[in-house]
Design a protein around this motif. Sequence first.
Motif, PDB file in Angstrom:
ATOM      1  N   LEU A   1       2.140   2.838  -3.441  1.00  0.00           N
ATOM      2  CA  LEU A   1       1.176   3.635  -4.175  1.00  0.00           C
ATOM      3  C   LEU A   1       1.298   5.050  -4.277  1.00  0.00           C
TER       4      LEU A   1
ATOM      5  N   GLN B   1      -3.844   7.070  -5.494  1.00  0.00           N
ATOM      6  CA  GLN B   1      -4.303   5.790  -5.569  1.00  0.00           C
ATOM      7  C   GLN B   1      -4.341   5.006  -4.057  1.00  0.00           C
ATOM      8  N   ARG B   2      -3.617   5.680  -3.121  1.00  0.00           N
ATOM      9  CA  ARG B   2      -3.737   5.175  -1.672  1.00  0.00           C
ATOM     10  C   ARG B   2      -5.103   5.726  -1.068  1.00  0.00           C
ATOM     11  N   SER B   3      -5.584   6.962  -1.734  1.00  0.00           N
ATOM     12  CA  SER B   3      -6.787   7.499  -1.217  1.00  0.00           C
ATOM     13  C   SER B   3      -7.863   6.796  -1.758  1.00  0.00           C
TER      14      SER B   3
ATOM     15  N   GLY C   1      -7.745   3.440  -0.006  1.00  0.00           N
ATOM     16  CA  GLY C   1      -8.433   3.283   1.537  1.00  0.00           C
ATOM     17  C   GLY C   1     -10.058   3.648   1.336  1.00  0.00           C
TER      18      GLY C   1
ATOM     19  N   PHE D   1       0.754  -1.261  -0.002  1.00  0.00           N
ATOM     20  CA  PHE D   1       0.051  -0.085   0.068  1.00  0.00           C
ATOM     21  C   PHE D   1       0.929   1.302   0.016  1.00  0.00           C
ATOM     22  N   ALA D   2       1.824   1.373   0.836  1.00  0.00           N
ATOM     23  CA  ALA D   2       2.791   2.527   1.022  1.00  0.00           C
ATOM     24  C   ALA D   2       3.321   3.037  -0.423  1.00  0.00           C
TER      25      ALA D   2
END
Length: 96
Positions: free
Chosen positions: A11, A15-17, A20, A8-9
């Motif tokens: 991204l 894209q993380r948003s 999430g 995840f980190a």
Amino acid sequence: MGRESQGFAALPASQRSLAGAIGVLHRWARTTSEQRTAALGPANEGRRRRLEQQADPEGVLSPEDLAAAVDRLRRAHMRKAALASAKARAARKRAA
């Protein structure tokens, strides 16, 4: 070792948003309204206490006046967020 193996980190922020948001929607899809209320209770209580402290630091307002002041502060916060969002959209549109 590619980006996909870093999790995840690795991204990009956009894209993380989205990832999430997807996770949150899946979580709330599996809960009842009572479970959501219980999960959000501490956060809502903390927000209410913070707004009460902002509205009446000396503790002199009546409960009715305090509730009205808290409501106005909450609405002001939401409008401030909406303004910031509108400005960000306009800036992205100008940059495109």
